[in-house]
Design a protein around this motif. Structure first.
Motif, PDB file in Angstrom:
ATOM      1  N   VAL A   1       3.613   1.977   2.073  1.00  0.00           N
ATOM      2  CA  VAL A   1       5.817   0.628   2.341  1.00  0.00           C
ATOM      3  C   VAL A   1       5.767   0.990   0.555  1.00  0.00           C
ATOM      4  O   VAL A   1       6.667   1.327   0.636  1.00  0.00           O
ATOM      5  CB  VAL A   1       4.972  -0.621   2.307  1.00  0.00           C
ATOM      6  CG1 VAL A   1       6.251  -1.133   2.845  1.00  0.00           C
ATOM      7  CG2 VAL A   1       4.480  -0.306   3.940  1.00  0.00           C
ATOM      8  N   LEU A   2       5.022   0.200  -0.023  1.00  0.00           N
ATOM      9  CA  LEU A   2       5.379  -0.371  -1.392  1.00  0.00           C
ATOM     10  C   LEU A   2       5.256   0.591  -2.260  1.00  0.00           C
ATOM     11  O   LEU A   2       5.382   0.846  -3.543  1.00  0.00           O
ATOM     12  CB  LEU A   2       5.931  -1.692  -1.819  1.00  0.00           C
ATOM     13  CG  LEU A   2       7.513  -2.550  -1.300  1.00  0.00           C
ATOM     14  CD1 LEU A   2       7.369  -3.834  -1.568  1.00  0.00           C
ATOM     15  CD2 LEU A   2       8.489  -1.336  -1.088  1.00  0.00           C
TER      16      LEU A   2
ATOM     17  N   ALA B   1      14.898   3.460  -1.980  1.00  0.00           N
ATOM     18  CA  ALA B   1      14.932   3.866  -3.687  1.00  0.00           C
ATOM     19  C   ALA B   1      13.982   2.005  -3.902  1.00  0.00           C
ATOM     20  O   ALA B   1      14.024   1.302  -3.484  1.00  0.00           O
ATOM     21  CB  ALA B   1      15.735   3.420  -4.892  1.00  0.00           C
ATOM     22  N   VAL B   2      12.615   2.909  -4.320  1.00  0.00           N
ATOM     23  CA  VAL B   2      11.545   1.967  -5.169  1.00  0.00           C
ATOM     24  C   VAL B   2      11.827   2.145  -6.174  1.00  0.00           C
ATOM     25  O   VAL B   2      11.443   3.395  -6.852  1.00  0.00           O
ATOM     26  CB  VAL B   2      10.322   1.702  -4.063  1.00  0.00           C
ATOM     27  CG1 VAL B   2      10.785   1.317  -3.107  1.00  0.00           C
ATOM     28  CG2 VAL B   2       9.663   3.243  -4.331  1.00  0.00           C
TER      29      VAL B   2
ATOM     30  N   HIS C   1       5.354  -0.753  -6.223  1.00  0.00           N
ATOM     31  CA  HIS C   1       6.565  -1.383  -6.323  1.00  0.00           C
ATOM     32  C   HIS C   1       6.613  -2.338  -6.804  1.00  0.00           C
ATOM     33  O   HIS C   1       6.548  -3.258  -5.719  1.00  0.00           O
ATOM     34  CB  HIS C   1       7.053   0.453  -6.184  1.00  0.00           C
ATOM     35  CG  HIS C   1       6.620   1.324  -6.382  1.00  0.00           C
ATOM     36  ND1 HIS C   1       6.176   2.230  -5.653  1.00  0.00           N
ATOM     37  CD2 HIS C   1       7.190   2.244  -7.522  1.00  0.00           C
ATOM     38  CE1 HIS C   1       6.113   3.403  -6.117  1.00  0.00           C
ATOM     39  NE2 HIS C   1       6.491   3.163  -7.825  1.00  0.00           N
TER      40      HIS C   1
ATOM     41  N   GLY D   1       0.915  -1.206  -0.359  1.00  0.00           N
ATOM     42  CA  GLY D   1       0.529  -0.028   0.189  1.00  0.00           C
ATOM     43  C   GLY D   1       0.887   1.274  -0.177  1.00  0.00           C
ATOM     44  O   GLY D   1       1.748   1.001  -0.107  1.00  0.00           O
ATOM     45  N   PRO D   2       0.486   2.372  -0.369  1.00  0.00           N
ATOM     46  CA  PRO D   2       0.293   3.601  -0.172  1.00  0.00           C
ATOM     47  C   PRO D   2       1.855   3.997   0.940  1.00  0.00           C
ATOM     48  O   PRO D   2       2.782   4.970   1.103  1.00  0.00           O
ATOM     49  CB  PRO D   2      -0.834   4.583  -0.534  1.00  0.00           C
ATOM     50  CG  PRO D   2      -1.563   3.781   0.715  1.00  0.00           C
ATOM     51  CD  PRO D   2      -1.366   2.616   0.183  1.00  0.00           C
TER      52      PRO D   2
ATOM     53  N   GLY E   1      11.474   8.210  -6.128  1.00  0.00           N
ATOM     54  CA  GLY E   1      11.557   6.734  -5.521  1.00  0.00           C
ATOM     55  C   GLY E   1      12.865   6.596  -4.726  1.00  0.00           C
ATOM     56  O   GLY E   1      13.260   5.234  -4.735  1.00  0.00           O
TER      57      GLY E   1
END
Lengths: 252, 224
Positions: free
Chosen positions: A187-188, A232-233, A191, A184-185, A217
């Motif tokens: 954590v990831l 980074a994601v 991505h 979700g918004p 990111g």
């Protein structure tokens, strides 16, 4: 059927050879963990981790230990990405990395990506212990699922100690069965790749890096110690690597 | 233990400055990652199981009497973003002022001397709970709940979200708050003998990255 999985421990010891180079008095492969010395540059010894078979599979327990002794320089990479796969054996797979770096020694630990394939369940721990006058570059990249595939379950904890003080302790858990909200918004946010670079240098103690973001990111931050972290994601492994490379260049 | 003391400590009107922080919601709203009640719920759930679990573990450990200096270092190691470390210390300093006035205690005085610029807020919260005669479970509940109530309240202001919807998000997260508290308290009890490495270290990459982006904005509604 063997339900206990494969136990495998590989070891590296790097030592100053007294002639301006680095010797590898210990280079122990074990089962699926094969180590090869390759051509290094300058004072540095270079080792490639070569997967001799696929894995880790469910129930497997891999351990890699590397010790870089005073004045030595070691660089470790891998020949290909590591793929966590579901196995015949019950239970999660474990992959433990233990790294020790002595004073005036330097370690570059930059393996290729870890790919969490559908149905796999892998628990990774990476623990680095650094002497106060040592240097480190460590890269971790996690890819959640092969192309177009949903990921397996992956839990990864990274702990970095400098002079016995923990400067970074982080765990990321994702995939089916992980605590809610991982995609979700907060954590990831959808991505499919996530990566970290840890750079430890004695001079960061007095002169820490300036915190900054690279696009939406990635961030570069000073840790509470002589270290910097890049987080980074990205949507895919290629873009993740580009972000991490760009961040690393900005730190050199 | 007085149950009413828990209500005083957990009350959003307890004068500890929490209302000035969005818990990452402001950055997530700007990035388009929170746009309504459903994405707020997903945001809060992710935050609860990461930053919330870590805060609850620290608070529970502090309430059990674990060395606050070791806990503060453990909080630093679990908070790579310097913007979030700064926010946690500011909130810790404000909470300490309020707690010392409310429940005077030698331990809170000592914490103030040890950390003139503020200790991490969950560490202060745990010691405040202790001073109020509360236990580790109470401290963990306060920490876990405020980790999600902060972003929910902030989103009401940021998006003009219906306050009923925001409160419903929090109510539906209640069973997960219970589970996070259980995990946090179990880890805190292990940390009493095993050291602070036993505490949870769950991380949320986008909270970390978003906090640094947010700190660089020239104008913002919330401090973090």
């Amino acid at each position: 059927m063997n339900s206990s999985g494969v136990r495998s421990v590989a070891r590296i010891v790097a030592r100053d050879d007294g002639r301006g180079g680095t010797a590898l008095p210990v280079l122990e492969s074990d089962g699926p963990l094969a180590l090869r010395r390759t051509r290094g540059s300058g004072a540095e010894a270079r080792v490639m981790l070569v997967g001799a078979m696929s894995g880790p599979l469910g129930g497997d327990h891999f351990t890699v230990r590397a010790r870089v002794e005073e004045g030595a320089r070691l660089s470790v990479g891998s020949a290909a990405a590591t793929i966590a796969l579901p196995g015949q054996a019950k239970g999660e797979a474990r992959y433990d990395v233990r790294l020790d770096v002595a004073d005036h020694a330097e370690l570059h630990w930059t393996p290729e990506q870890l790919i969490s394939a559908k149905g796999s369940d892998l628990h990774v721990t990476t623990r680095v212990d650094l002497a106060p006058a040592s240097r480190l570059l460590l890269r971790e990249e996690q890819v959640l699922g092969r192309a177009g595939e949903e990921p397996g379950r992956l839990t990864s904890r990274l702990t970095v100690r400098v002079a016995e003080r923990v400067v970074l302790d982080q765990e990321l858990a994702c995939g089916p069965g992980a605590p809610g909200g991982w995609d979700g918004p907060a954590v990831l946010a959808g991505h499919r790749t996530v990566g970290q670079l840890v750079v430890v240098r004695p001079e960061f103690g007095a002169d820490p890096v300036t915190a900054r973001v690279l696009g939406e990111g990635a961030s570069v931050v000073p840790l509470a110690g002589p270290a910097a972290l890049v987080t980074a994601v990205a949507p895919d492994a290629l873009r993740l690597r580009r972000l991490l490379d760009e961040a690393l260049t900005s730190l050199l | 233990m007085s149950r009413a003391a828990l209500l005083v400590l957990a009350d959003g009107r307890f004068p500890a400055g929490g209302h000035a922080h969005s818990g990452g919601a402001e950055a997530a709203v700007k990035a388009g990652r929170i746009s309504g009640a459903a994405s707020l719920a997903d945001f809060c759930r992710g935050r609860l199981h990461t930053a919330g679990l870590v805060a609850a573990g620290l608070a529970a450990a502090a309430a059990l009497g674990t060395d606050p200096v070791a806990l503060d270092r453990a909080a630093d190691a679990r908070t790579p973003s310097p913007a979030l470390r700064l926010a946690a210390r500011k909130l810790g300093r404000q909470l300490l002022r309020a707690a010392r006035a409310t429940w005077p205690s030698a331990e809170l005085d000592a914490l103030g001397r040890e950390f003139p610029k503020g200790a991490h807020q969950p560490v202060v919260l745990g010691l405040a709970a202790r001073a109020a005669g509360l236990g580790p479970v109470d401290a963990a509940y306060c920490a876990a709940y405020e980790n999600v109530s902060g972003p929910a309240t902030a989103t009401v202001r940021l998006l003009s979200l219906d306050p009923f919807d925001a409160t419903a998000v929090l109510a539906r997260l209640a069973p997960e708050v219970d589970r996070v508290v259980d995990r946090a308290v179990e880890a805190a009890r292990q940390a009493v003998d095993g050291g602070v490495d036993a505490l949870p270290a769950a991380s949320a990459p986008l909270l970390e990255i978003g906090a640094e982006a947010h700190a660089a904005w020239p104008v913002r509604l919330f401090a973090s």
